[in-house]
Design a protein around this motif. Structure first.
Motif, mmCIF file in Angstrom:
data_model
loop_
_atom_site.group_PDB
_atom_site.id
_atom_site.type_symbol
_atom_site.label_atom_id
_atom_site.label_comp_id
_atom_site.label_asym_id
_atom_site.label_seq_id
_atom_site.Cartn_x
_atom_site.Cartn_y
_atom_site.Cartn_z
ATOM 1 N N GLU B 115 0.633 -1.264 -0.019
ATOM 2 C CA GLU B 115 -0.058 0.017 0.098
ATOM 3 C C GLU B 115 0.930 1.026 -0.042
ATOM 4 O OE1 GLU B 115 -2.474 -0.794 3.338
ATOM 5 O OE2 GLU B 115 -3.874 1.248 2.572
ATOM 6 N N ALA B 118 2.708 1.892 -3.996
ATOM 7 C CA ALA B 118 1.732 2.422 -4.227
ATOM 8 C C ALA B 118 2.130 3.804 -4.560
ATOM 9 C CB ALA B 118 0.862 1.278 -4.624
ATOM 10 N N GLN B 119 2.209 4.175 -3.527
ATOM 11 C CA GLN B 119 1.207 5.735 -3.659
ATOM 12 C C GLN B 119 2.917 6.644 -2.748
ATOM 13 O OE1 GLN B 119 -1.220 7.157 -2.994
ATOM 14 N NE2 GLN B 119 -2.605 5.589 -3.096
ATOM 15 N N PRO B 382 -1.925 -3.300 -3.147
ATOM 16 C CA PRO B 382 -2.451 -1.449 -2.480
ATOM 17 C C PRO B 382 -3.725 -1.908 -2.323
ATOM 18 C CG PRO B 382 -1.723 -1.600 -4.779
ATOM 19 C CD PRO B 382 -1.514 -2.493 -5.497
ATOM 20 N N VAL B 383 -3.864 -2.278 -3.017
ATOM 21 C CA VAL B 383 -5.850 -2.318 -2.060
ATOM 22 C C VAL B 383 -6.586 -3.369 -1.302
ATOM 23 C CG1 VAL B 383 -6.811 -0.934 -4.010
ATOM 24 C CG2 VAL B 383 -6.731 -3.579 -4.344
ATOM 25 N N PRO B 385 -6.545 -3.726 1.901
ATOM 26 C CA PRO B 385 -8.073 -3.478 3.015
ATOM 27 C C PRO B 385 -8.539 -3.853 2.513
ATOM 28 C CG PRO B 385 -5.785 -2.048 3.073
ATOM 29 C CD PRO B 385 -5.679 -2.380 1.742
#
Lengths: 276, 423, 314
Positions: B115, B118-119, B382-383, B385
């Protein structure tokens, strides 16, 4: 008419029920706070080997004692300011005449209803930029903002209850509005002040989200943050024993506060009866 | 000036200010945004702040002290975040979104690494990892990898175990999941973390991975949860509760509740992390339980799911080289040994498990290394959650009987696909 | 006395402008500190949150964002989770606040009665409130822990049904525990407000009624309740606003399982856990709008009291 004996009995039953309701979970808290280690896995109603280890360990923990100090300071200052600012604003709303009263009341109320989770991050950013992150001021200011609406409402409704004639009499005697406010209205609204004060104090004392967002060092933590930081020996362990002990310890000063201010409530009531 | 007017002006001004600079951190032009930066050199100097969850045993402080002593030009400080993983993540993300330089080294749970990467919130440490890739247990490196680059160093790891009661109140050592459920039914039951949270995802994936199933494809762009394996696992778990092999109470259990129930003699078998071992040895069941790695399921060898923490460098750190130096120090075998012996934190460095001191502190150390070696990471995305939420909400619904296994599998697939297509 | 006051009143309302300016100036000065604090602290974050809700921020591509207008809001309106959360939140609020009012009123009446040990009772009543919110949630969670908690133990010891119920694992029962925990914690708040209100009712009113032969129930209904109305209203509004935003209890007790996901919990999950900044902020704004809507509804329905709070007589 209910016979006095029956009435008395009903009252005592009610009192007993209230005491049980309020105290049983608190008793459970004390129960757990006296257990250590493996006893915590059991559900005994009385600790099999009661010990004060949890209590001594929280006081040895410097972070906890400094958090206690921080909480006391922040709560006291916020409550004092909330009562001062709030009583001014409440008096203006309740007594003085000017336009847009309703709008102001609406705005005041709306401030306190915005979900804190959505504004925690922006406040963090703003505070960091301004430089009051991780300080007392950094917490007092938002707490004041969220406590004022309730204080203003309570005080305004109390001020409204006080007969206008009393102030008018003072004004006739040559007092200014402000003097009338200070000398006549405030003393009579004592129960309101105490109530608003207690509610503000309890809100600030309990507040967790903003406290954990806006502080980052043990020297600035408040009590809820410090309790959240209590640890067991590993990542997953929830140290029920120490958390319970801390909770018991925290409750005591608050209870003392209430006992002390009780007399004020009674005094305010008697004063009102005499004057009215 | 009229107070009301003043207040109104302030509010309007604030709104303008907000609209004007509201997107400063989010346009592509911000610092550290479009090009990911790498750090390759390590230089032990300057200030480094390490932001990680509570140092429960003082082991982190020991590592810091050792580093500071060995490197007088450097000064590492610990900034403790709250114990709860959710709070740690929220407070880290808050700083990262604000591009704060307060944290240099971040203690990042394995499931957050992708996560953050990715940011562009982390620095690329691939070169540094390549230099010592062999020392690490390979599966742990998988958790630090995203889009073929490494964004963190593994720091400690975790894998689940089966605990079982020996002796009179107990049962035999489980030879397979199916058999264990059956024997649990004859004895006092099997418990695990079945509440509607991340732990349920872990428990579910442990069975699914054994069965050879997946929830997301290799490329991480398509959901694969509407499959035979998923349905079978859901049916298996649901039947366990229906038949009473698994008490219904598991739907409220997180790690602590299951541990307490096991220690209180309420279950014969339990799935839990290694932390419960030391606590169990201190309890009333000290002499009547044992641990083992996951038994086979559907004939395939048991598979675990990796937990643990990685150490990453914030993209906004003002001292990346110093941070790298500290991280490389913290994963040295000597420091890993301290974490293992003082804090029971399973090491990521293979040779540590052979050290006598570690074997003494963690009696099932070899089993632990085996478990870690066979474990797989949760979906690296990254997604994550949202993927996890898709998994645990649907598994929970299946456990409660609110959805049939078929329906749950379909919904899980749809939810995961939605997650993968989030903007 | 009366005549002269009336004369004074007329004088004040006539030379209105001269008197009024002074009053307005004083009003401004007295309102200023509160308004400035609130404007400074709340305006920017709230404004920012509203701005965020009008955009979408990519969770997969760094730095990518786009203006979304009201898309986040329409997504919320078409999402079953949102409407479930609305239902759960309102259900919880109505049940919880209703019970709290009744229990709080009972406590206030009992505390008001003159008898020995009254001071102690007042202290006892505030104990639940003194316990930190999060800690009380954890305590209730352990009280209802299957088999090991206080509740199952007591129930099975007394032979009552419910010892086997997995309270926090069943729809309906989870909500019940949540309501119980909330009532425990906040009935004292109600009691405190109502007690303050009770204490300003002069005794002579009751005495007069007793002389007229009114029964206890009649005295309660015709005297106590109406005179207590302002206090009840304040208590209701604030408790309702708090209940509509409840977060700690569902988070700790069930993480929102079994139909206990409230609006705040949903916002938290989307905003913080899933990092859907735009959507999460929109949910927060919607929560805020709903809460404001309810409070305005209160004001209109109950009418008199809030307006009279600020109404200028004469």
């Amino acid at each position: 008419m209910i016979a006095p004996r029956l009435r008395s009995l009903l009252l005592w039953i009610a009192v007993a029920a209230i005491c049980v309701f309020c105290l049983v979970p608190f008793y459970w808290l004390i129960n757990v706070s006296l257990k250590t280690g493996t006893d915590l896995s059991n559900a005994d109603l009385i600790p099999p080997s009661p010990s004060l280890d949890n209590y001594s360990s929280i006081f040895e923990n410097n972070d906890f004692t400094s958090a206690l100090r921080n909480s006391v300071i922040i709560t006291t200052i916020t409550t004092a300011l909330a009562l001062i600012f709030g009583s001014f604003a409440a008096y203006a709303l309740a007594r003085l005449r000017f336009k847009f009263k309703f709008l102001i009341l609406a705005i005041v109320l709306s401030i306190s209803t915005f979900p804190p989770i959505a504004i925690a991050a922006p406040i963090f950013k703003l505070w960091t930029d301004i430089g009051i992150y991780n300080t007392y001021t950094g917490l007092i200011v938002p707490y004041l903002t969220f406590a004022l609406p309730l204080a203003i409402y309570i005080l305004a409704s109390f001020f409204k209850e006080i007969p206008k004639e009393l102030e008018e009499a003072a004004l006739v005697d040559g007092a200014t509005h402000f003097q009338a406010f200070r000398k006549v209205v405030l003393p009579l609204a004592a129960p309101g002040l105490v109530t608003a004060g207690l509610l503000t104090a309890f809100f600030v004392w309990n507040e967790f989200l903003l406290a954990v967002t806006l502080t980052s060092s043990p020297s600035a933590y408040t009590v809820p943050v410090a309790v959240a930081n209590f640890t067991g020996s590993t990542e997953f362990e929830v140290p029920l024993g120490t958390i319970s002990a801390a909770s018991v310890v925290i409750t005591i000063p608050l209870v003392v506060l209430v006992i002390v201010f009780q007399k004020r409530i009674v005094a305010g009531m008697t004063a009102g009866a005499v004057k009215g | 000036m009229n107070v009301l007017r003043l207040a109104a002006i302030l509010i309007v001004a604030a709104l303008f200010a907000v609209a004007g600079c509201g997107d400063d951190d989010d346009d592509g032009g911000g610092s550290g945004a479009s090009d990911s930066q790498a750090v390759t050199e390590s230089r032990a100097q300057g200030d480094v702040t390490w932001c990680i969850g509570k140092d429960t045993t003082g082991a982190f402080t020991t590592v810091i002290d050792n580093f500071n002593k060995a490197n007088p030009d450097a000064n590492v400080e610990l900034l403790e975040l709250p114990e709860s993983a959710d709070d740690q993540r929220r407070l880290q993300i808050q700083r990262l979104r604000a591009e704060s330089a307060q944290c240099d080294v971040l203690g990042v749970d394995v499931i957050w690494t992708a996560e953050y990467a990715a940011q562009n919130w982390l620095l690329d440490v691939s070169d540094a990892i390549e230099r010592q890739a062999d020392a690490f247990i390979p599966s742990t490196l998988e958790t630090a990898k995203y889009e073929d680059k490494y964004w963190a160093f593994p720091f400690n790891t975790n894998a689940g175990f089966i605990y079982w009661r020996t002796g009179q109140d107990g049962g035999p050592k489980p030879a397979s999941w199916e058999q264990m459920y059956q024997q649990a039914g004859d004895a006092s039951g099997f418990i695990y973390q079945g509440a509607r949270y991340e732990g349920l995802t872990v428990n579910f994936l442990e069975l699914l991975y054994s069965a050879g199933g997946t929830v997301v494809d290799e490329g991480g762009s398509e959901a694969t949860a509407d499959s035979e394996e998923v349905r079978n696992v859901l049916t298996f778990m649901r039947d366990g509760i229906d038949s009473g092999d698994v008490p219904k109470a598991v739907t409220t259990y997180m790690e602590e509740e299951s541990r307490r129930a096991f220690e209180g003699g309420r279950a014969t078998y339990m799935r839990n992390w290694p932390y419960a071992y030391a606590l169990g040895k201190d309890s009333q069941i000290a002499d009547s339980f044992d641990v083992t790695t996951f038994p086979p399921y559907e004939g395939n060898p048991g598979a675990g799911v990796l937990g643990g923490y990685n150490l990453a460098i914030s993209a906004f750190s003002e001292n990346p080289e110093g941070s790298l130096a500290f991280i490389e120090f913290a994963v040295e075998p000597g420091q890993q040994e301290i974490q293992a012996t003082e804090a029971s934190l399973p090491a990521v460095v293979s040779e540590v498990y052979d050290m006598p001191s570690v074997k003494k502190a963690l009696p099932f150390a070899t089993d632990l290394r085996d478990a870690v070696e066979q474990a797989q990471p949760r979906p690296v995305s990254p997604v994550y959650p949202q993927i996890s939420e898709a998994i645990y909400t649907n598994v929970y619904a299946a456990l409660q009987g609110d959805k049939s296994p078929d329906q749950a599998a379909q919904d899980m697939n749809a939810d995961i696909q939605d997650a993968l297509e989030t903007f | 006395m009366e005549a002269s006051t009336a004369r004074l009143g007329r004088r004040w309302s006539r030379g209105g402008r001269r008197y009024g300016t002074g009053e307005r100036r004083l009003a401004r000065a007295m309102l200023a500190p509160s308004l400035i604090v609130m404007a400074l602290v709340a305006a920017y974050p709230i404004g920012y949150a509203i701005w965020l809700s009008l955009n979408e921020y990519s969770v997969r591509v760094p730095g990518l964002s786009r203006f979304a207008g009201f898309d986040n809001y329409s997504e919320a309106f078409s999402s079953p989770e949102f409407w479930d959360a609305v239902t759960v939140t309102f259900l919880f609020t109505v049940i919880s606040v209703g019970i709290e009012l009744a229990v709080g009123l009972g406590m206030a009446l009992a505390m008001h009665e003159a008898f020995k040990g009254r001071g102690l009772l007042r202290t006892v009543v505030l104990v639940p409130w003194a316990v930190l919110t999060v800690v009380s949630a954890i305590t209730w969670r352990t009280i209802f822990e299957p088999n090991l908690g206080l509740a199952p133990q007591v129930l099975s010891a007394l032979g009552l049904p419910g010892a086997d119920v997995v309270w926090l694992g069943e729809t309906g029962w989870s909500m019940a525990v949540m309501v119980l925990a909330d009532v425990w914690k906040t009935a004292p708040f109600m009691a405190l407000l109502l007690l303050a209100g009770l204490q300003v009712i002069p005794n002579d009113v009751y005495d007069a009624a007793k002389v007229d032969g009114a029964t206890t129930l009649q005295r309660f209904r015709r005297i106590t309740l109406p005179l207590l109305a302002p206090a009840i209203l304040v208590a209701l509004i604030f408790r309702t606003l708090d209940a509509l935003r409840i977060f700690d209890l569902p988070y700790v007790l069930t993480r929102g399982a079994n139909d206990t996901t409230t609006l705040s919990l949903l916002s938290y999950q989307e905003l913080t856990t899933n990092r859907l900044i735009g959507y999460g902020s929109a949910l927060s704004v919607l929560t805020f709008a709903i809460v404001m809507g309810v409070s305005f509804l209160y004001i209109r329905l109950v009418g008199g009291n809030i307006r009279s709070l600020v109404a200028d007589e004469r």
